[in-house]
Design a protein around this motif. Structure first.
Motif, PDB file in Angstrom:
ATOM      1  N   SER A 232      52.999  48.023  49.365  1.00 58.16           N
ATOM      2  CA  SER A 232      53.410  47.220  50.516  1.00 58.16           C
ATOM      3  C   SER A 232      53.439  45.734  50.154  1.00 58.16           C
ATOM      4  N   PRO A 233      54.237  44.950  50.867  1.00 57.97           N
ATOM      5  CA  PRO A 233      54.233  43.504  50.628  1.00 57.97           C
ATOM      6  C   PRO A 233      52.856  42.879  50.832  1.00 57.97           C
ATOM      7  N   GLU A 234      52.093  43.389  51.786  1.00 59.68           N
ATOM      8  CA  GLU A 234      50.751  42.845  52.045  1.00 59.68           C
ATOM      9  C   GLU A 234      49.818  43.105  50.873  1.00 59.68           C
ATOM     10  N   GLU A 235      49.892  44.324  50.306  1.00 64.03           N
ATOM     11  CA  GLU A 235      49.060  44.635  49.143  1.00 64.03           C
ATOM     12  C   GLU A 235      49.453  43.775  47.951  1.00 64.03           C
ATOM     13  N   ALA A 236      50.763  43.624  47.747  1.00 58.92           N
ATOM     14  CA  ALA A 236      51.237  42.774  46.648  1.00 58.92           C
ATOM     15  C   ALA A 236      50.778  41.338  46.838  1.00 58.92           C
ATOM     16  N   ALA A 237      50.861  40.833  48.079  1.00 59.28           N
ATOM     17  CA  ALA A 237      50.485  39.444  48.359  1.00 59.28           C
ATOM     18  C   ALA A 237      49.019  39.190  48.057  1.00 59.28           C
ATOM     19  N   ALA A 238      48.145  40.105  48.479  1.00 63.35           N
ATOM     20  CA  ALA A 238      46.717  39.928  48.225  1.00 63.35           C
ATOM     21  C   ALA A 238      46.435  39.882  46.732  1.00 63.35           C
ATOM     22  N   THR A 239      47.101  40.750  45.969  1.00 60.33           N
ATOM     23  CA  THR A 239      46.914  40.779  44.513  1.00 60.33           C
ATOM     24  C   THR A 239      47.426  39.496  43.876  1.00 60.33           C
ATOM     25  N   ILE A 240      48.606  39.057  44.297  1.00 58.58           N
ATOM     26  CA  ILE A 240      49.220  37.852  43.718  1.00 58.58           C
ATOM     27  C   ILE A 240      48.346  36.623  43.956  1.00 58.58           C
ATOM     28  N   LEU A 241      47.903  36.428  45.179  1.00 58.99           N
ATOM     29  CA  LEU A 241      47.153  35.208  45.481  1.00 58.99           C
ATOM     30  C   LEU A 241      45.729  35.267  44.934  1.00 58.99           C
ATOM     31  N   ARG A 242      45.184  36.459  44.771  1.00 59.00           N
ATOM     32  CA  ARG A 242      43.886  36.560  44.110  1.00 59.00           C
ATOM     33  C   ARG A 242      44.000  36.167  42.637  1.00 59.00           C
ATOM     34  N   GLN A 243      45.041  36.657  41.962  1.00 58.95           N
ATOM     35  CA  GLN A 243      45.220  36.308  40.555  1.00 58.95           C
ATOM     36  C   GLN A 243      45.567  34.829  40.387  1.00 58.95           C
ATOM     37  N   ALA A 244      46.320  34.278  41.328  1.00 60.40           N
ATOM     38  CA  ALA A 244      46.611  32.844  41.280  1.00 60.40           C
ATOM     39  C   ALA A 244      45.323  32.037  41.399  1.00 60.40           C
ATOM     40  N   ALA A 245      44.462  32.439  42.319  1.00 64.56           N
ATOM     41  CA  ALA A 245      43.180  31.744  42.490  1.00 64.56           C
ATOM     42  C   ALA A 245      42.319  31.856  41.245  1.00 64.56           C
ATOM     43  N   ASP A 246      42.468  32.961  40.507  1.00 66.25           N
ATOM     44  CA  ASP A 246      41.703  33.166  39.274  1.00 66.25           C
ATOM     45  C   ASP A 246      42.278  32.405  38.088  1.00 66.25           C
ATOM     46  N   GLY A 247      43.441  31.770  38.277  1.00 64.79           N
ATOM     47  CA  GLY A 247      44.036  30.968  37.216  1.00 64.79           C
ATOM     48  C   GLY A 247      44.934  31.714  36.261  1.00 64.79           C
ATOM     49  N   GLU A 248      45.381  32.911  36.632  1.00 63.51           N
ATOM     50  CA  GLU A 248      46.268  33.671  35.751  1.00 63.51           C
ATOM     51  C   GLU A 248      47.646  33.015  35.690  1.00 63.51           C
ATOM     52  N   PHE A 249      48.250  33.029  34.498  1.00 67.71           N
ATOM     53  CA  PHE A 249      49.636  32.569  34.386  1.00 67.71           C
ATOM     54  C   PHE A 249      50.593  33.724  34.666  1.00 67.71           C
ATOM     55  N   TYR A 250      50.441  34.831  33.956  1.00 71.14           N
ATOM     56  CA  TYR A 250      51.278  36.005  34.208  1.00 71.14           C
ATOM     57  C   TYR A 250      50.586  36.841  35.281  1.00 71.14           C
TER      58      TYR A 250
END
Length: 288
Positions: A232-250
């Motif tokens: 789902s878009p919501e599941e994808a969003a949570a994963t994306i913003l968590r990884q962004a907060a963790d400093g991931e580039f890819y």
């Protein structure tokens, strides 16, 4: 390590292509889970207003902005308006994108030009409009550009889209280096490589008006089957913003499939192996 709420909470987010699909998922998650003030930009006024109304009804802060990312002046106006009203955004997501099916030689010129203008120039316009504002201030900011699992694959009958996502990935990799070169350590740049995420991108994709219509529609139908196994878009969003907060580039939404595609791409290049039509990592198992 700081949580997504600690990193993004209370800030302003600007998300393009935010009326539906993964863009809407990101907007909802940013507004409702992270308590951000979200500016949703999209060319579809009706869908945009519905998405904003849904978010505000659930208690989030959502502001609609009807913007065509193909229009550099319109994107610049959006950036100037956001900065004037709220200050530089903490989060910029260049997400707007469209699809195209069919053989490359059957692709209508107008479809090609529209896809390039949205998928590639739209990202450039967002960067060019917002980065000077972010560079002028010292507050931490995150810039996320939506590539795709397609940015590390070669896939027939979707060539314009695949090409555009390769361009977005390389643009983002270069942007990361340029931000570092400029000494702007307060700006974090990331490339987002989603796998299959539920959206209408396949329904709304361009086709062909001549040549092999059957091949184009067969590929569309194959992507509909992929969508049946999408997150789902919501599941994808949570994963994306968590990884962004963790400093991931890819940033990847489905590590098994997306990282597998990245490994396959690296092996193909180092082995100098010619590309072959791949089997989808998201397709349903075929009966024996």
């Amino acid at each position: 390590m700081a949580s997504s709420v600690e990193v993004f909470g209370g800030g302003t987010a600007v998300i393009t292509g935010a009326a539906a699909g993964i863009g809407a998922g990101l907007a909802r998650h940013a507004a409702l889970a992270l308590r951000m003030n979200v500016v949703l930009a999209d060319v579809d006024r009706a869908a945009l207003e519905r998405t904003c109304a849904d978010i505000t009804a659930d208690g989030g802060q959502a502001t609609p902005a009807v913007v065509d990312v193909r229009d550099a002046a319109a994107v610049q106006d959006l950036a100037d308006r956001v900065v004037k009203e709220s200050g530089p955004p903490r989060l910029l997501v260049n997400n707007a994108g469209i699809q195209q099916f069919g053989y490359l030689w059957d692709t209508p010129v107008a479809n090609w030009e529209r896809l390039v203008a949205v998928n590639i120039s739209g990202v450039f316009h967002g960067i060019r409009a917002f980065l000077p504002h972010l560079l002028a201030r010292s507050e931490s900011a995150w810039v996320l550009n939506l590539a795709s699992i397609g940015s590390v694959t070669a896939w027939p009958l979707q060539t314009p889209y695949i090409m555009s996502k390769h361009a977005v990935l390389s643009m983002t990799e270069c942007l990361y280096q340029e931000v570092e070169l400029a000494g702007a350590r307060h700006i974090r740049v990331s490339a987002v490589l989603p796998g299959a995420v539920t959206s209408r991108i396949f329904d709304d994709a361009g086709g062909v008006d001549g040549g092999d219509l059957g091949a184009a529609e067969k590929e569309r139908e194959a992507m509909f089957r992929v969508r049946e196994r999408a997150i789902s878009p919501e599941e994808a969003a949570a994963t994306i913003l968590r990884q962004a907060a963790d400093g991931e580039f890819y940033i990847v939404t489905q590590p098994d499939s997306v990282l597998g595609a990245m490994r396959d791409r690296a092996e193909q290049l180092t082995a100098r192996r010619a590309p072959a039509p791949p089997r989808s990592r998201f397709a349903a198992p075929q009966p024996e």
